[in-house]
Structure formats: C-alpha cells, structure tokens
Write a protein that holds these residues in place. Structure first.
Motif, PDB file in Angstrom:
ATOM      1  N   UNK A 102       0.853  -1.199   0.000  1.00  0.00           N
ATOM      2  CA  UNK A 102       0.000   0.000   0.000  1.00  0.00           C
ATOM      3  C   UNK A 102       0.879   1.236   0.000  1.00  0.00           C
ATOM      4  N   UNK A 103       0.561   2.145  -0.909  1.00  0.00           N
ATOM      5  CA  UNK A 103       1.254   3.431  -1.007  1.00  0.00           C
ATOM      6  C   UNK A 103       0.213   4.520  -0.803  1.00  0.00           C
ATOM      7  N   UNK A 104       0.564   5.508   0.031  1.00  0.00           N
ATOM      8  CA  UNK A 104      -0.373   6.611   0.228  1.00  0.00           C
ATOM      9  C   UNK A 104       0.228   7.914  -0.269  1.00  0.00           C
ATOM     10  N   UNK A 105      -0.662   8.791  -0.646  1.00  0.00           N
ATOM     11  CA  UNK A 105      -0.319  10.133  -1.103  1.00  0.00           C
ATOM     12  C   UNK A 105      -1.068  11.101  -0.194  1.00  0.00           C
ATOM     13  N   UNK A 106      -0.488  11.430   0.979  1.00  0.00           N
ATOM     14  CA  UNK A 106      -1.189  12.308   1.916  1.00  0.00           C
ATOM     15  C   UNK A 106      -1.346  13.719   1.356  1.00  0.00           C
ATOM     16  N   UNK A 107      -2.548  14.264   1.555  1.00  0.00           N
ATOM     17  CA  UNK A 107      -2.804  15.637   1.118  1.00  0.00           C
ATOM     18  C   UNK A 107      -2.825  15.817  -0.392  1.00  0.00           C
ATOM     19  N   UNK A 108      -3.057  14.741  -1.152  1.00  0.00           N
ATOM     20  CA  UNK A 108      -3.101  14.871  -2.611  1.00  0.00           C
ATOM     21  C   UNK A 108      -4.220  15.833  -2.994  1.00  0.00           C
ATOM     22  N   UNK A 109      -3.871  16.818  -3.790  1.00  0.00           N
ATOM     23  CA  UNK A 109      -4.862  17.803  -4.216  1.00  0.00           C
ATOM     24  C   UNK A 109      -5.946  17.133  -5.056  1.00  0.00           C
ATOM     25  N   UNK A 110      -7.184  17.524  -4.831  1.00  0.00           N
ATOM     26  CA  UNK A 110      -8.333  16.916  -5.508  1.00  0.00           C
ATOM     27  C   UNK A 110      -8.152  16.925  -7.025  1.00  0.00           C
ATOM     28  N   UNK A 111      -7.598  18.005  -7.563  1.00  0.00           N
ATOM     29  CA  UNK A 111      -7.451  18.086  -9.019  1.00  0.00           C
ATOM     30  C   UNK A 111      -6.500  17.024  -9.583  1.00  0.00           C
ATOM     31  N   UNK A 112      -5.695  16.405  -8.718  1.00  0.00           N
ATOM     32  CA  UNK A 112      -4.773  15.363  -9.177  1.00  0.00           C
ATOM     33  C   UNK A 112      -5.304  13.950  -8.936  1.00  0.00           C
ATOM     34  N   UNK A 113      -6.472  13.817  -8.339  1.00  0.00           N
ATOM     35  CA  UNK A 113      -6.986  12.491  -7.997  1.00  0.00           C
ATOM     36  C   UNK A 113      -7.233  11.620  -9.223  1.00  0.00           C
ATOM     37  N   UNK A 152       7.434  12.886  -4.946  1.00  0.00           N
ATOM     38  CA  UNK A 152       7.426  12.982  -6.408  1.00  0.00           C
ATOM     39  C   UNK A 152       6.979  14.379  -6.800  1.00  0.00           C
ATOM     40  N   UNK A 153       7.314  14.770  -8.020  1.00  0.00           N
ATOM     41  CA  UNK A 153       6.850  16.044  -8.562  1.00  0.00           C
ATOM     42  C   UNK A 153       5.759  15.741  -9.575  1.00  0.00           C
ATOM     43  N   UNK A 154       4.626  16.345  -9.384  1.00  0.00           N
ATOM     44  CA  UNK A 154       3.505  16.182 -10.307  1.00  0.00           C
ATOM     45  C   UNK A 154       3.488  17.404 -11.203  1.00  0.00           C
ATOM     46  N   UNK A 155       3.459  17.154 -12.509  1.00  0.00           N
ATOM     47  CA  UNK A 155       3.471  18.287 -13.438  1.00  0.00           C
ATOM     48  C   UNK A 155       2.240  18.256 -14.332  1.00  0.00           C
ATOM     49  N   UNK A 156       1.857  19.425 -14.778  1.00  0.00           N
ATOM     50  CA  UNK A 156       0.760  19.586 -15.716  1.00  0.00           C
ATOM     51  C   UNK A 156       1.326  20.269 -16.945  1.00  0.00           C
ATOM     52  N   UNK A 157       1.067  19.701 -18.108  1.00  0.00           N
ATOM     53  CA  UNK A 157       1.582  20.240 -19.375  1.00  0.00           C
ATOM     54  C   UNK A 157       3.106  20.381 -19.344  1.00  0.00           C
ATOM     55  N   UNK A 158       3.777  19.454 -18.672  1.00  0.00           N
ATOM     56  CA  UNK A 158       5.233  19.437 -18.642  1.00  0.00           C
ATOM     57  C   UNK A 158       5.877  20.399 -17.668  1.00  0.00           C
ATOM     58  N   UNK A 159       5.075  21.201 -16.974  1.00  0.00           N
ATOM     59  CA  UNK A 159       5.614  22.147 -16.012  1.00  0.00           C
ATOM     60  C   UNK A 159       5.446  21.590 -14.598  1.00  0.00           C
ATOM     61  N   UNK A 160       6.532  21.526 -13.789  1.00  0.00           N
ATOM     62  CA  UNK A 160       6.386  21.039 -12.410  1.00  0.00           C
ATOM     63  C   UNK A 160       5.452  21.968 -11.634  1.00  0.00           C
TER      64      UNK A 160
END
Length: 158
Positions: A74-85, A130-138
């Motif tokens: 099990x891996x958790x992502x605490x506080x993951x922003x809703x827009x990234x779910x 990890x770094x989550x990026x949108x449209x290639x931008x971190x």
C-alpha cells in the motif's frame, strides 16, 4: 494435493480455481477471478495443517528456490490535491503496477490521503516525494508513504 484443494475450497472464492503441482514444494494456482487473486495476494501467507503456504504472483522466469521480490504494497499520497486524484494510478505506476485503490479513496470519503495497492519490487529504493506536473511544467511536490514496506534480502547463507 487433496489437502491443498480442500483448503482452497474452504476459502469460499468467488470464481473457480485450478491447482497444478510444479514440484514437491511448489504449486501453481490458476484463479478465474481477479477479486480472488487480489484477496489471496494481500494476505500472502496461510497456515494449512501447520505448514506455511506462501502466495505470490507468477513471474516469467520463475524457478523453484528463487523467491520473487515483487510484492503488493500500500502506497499513500497524503494531502493529494483533488485536481490530481484522476491521475492517482499514473502516479502510483512510478513505483510498480497499480492493483487497486482503497474504498475511501474511490468514494472520496477520506480526502486527507489517497491510497493505492501497487506491485512493488522490494529490491528497489523509491523516492519519498514525487513532482507532479501539468503540461510538462512542475507544479506540485507530493509526499509518498509506503505502508509495511517489505524488505528483501537476496543473500544466501549456507
């Protein structure tokens, strides 16, 4: 083999199963249901008449005497922003093959942390962020937490 078949019948599996003897210490269990497969692998170990029965996923190249380092974790992502779910399984795939999300994650009944079950390689080191990026931008640094992370030792002691 009759004892093993009887044990599998006692588990009240959803689908059918087939037991194939590989050698005196190894069997192959073919399951028709992914639900049964995940349930058995999550538990991992069973006692059958006082003998340990260990379950793991078949891998190409399996040879008796060589234990797999791939294990569900099990891996958790605490506080993951809703827009990234929506990208949760994609984020989890950085650590292995995603198997399933937990119920609170799927139903959004617990938004403080998102959890995914992933087939991870216990031999690997994984980042804690990890770094989550949108449209290639971190855009977002995301903390990653492993629950009961397994340790693997491939040293042979004789």
């Amino acid at each position: 083999m009759d004892v093993v078949r009887s044990f599998f019948h006692s588990l009240k599996l959803v689908g059918s199963f087939q037991i194939i003897g590989l050698d005196s210490k190894h069997i192959l269990v073919r399951l028709s249901s992914l639900l049964d497969f995940n349930r058995l692998r999550l538990r991992g170990n069973y006692l059958v008449r006082g003998k340990l029965l260990r379950m793991w996923k078949w891998e190409v190249g399996f040879r008796p005497g060589h234990e797999s380092s791939i294990t569900p974790t099990w891996i958790s992502f605490p506080g993951l922003l809703i827009e990234f779910s929506g990208g949760l399984k994609a984020f989890a795939s950085r650590f292995g093959t995603p198997i399933q999300c937990d119920r609170p994650t799927l139903s959004f009944s617990r938004t403080s942390v998102a959890r995914v079950l992933v087939d991870c390689d216990a031999k690997q080191d994984y980042p804690e962020e990890i770094t989550i990026s949108v449209d290639g931008l971190p855009t977002h640094k995301q903390c990653v937490v492993f629950y009961n992370r397994p340790w693997y030792c491939d040293t042979v002691i004789s």
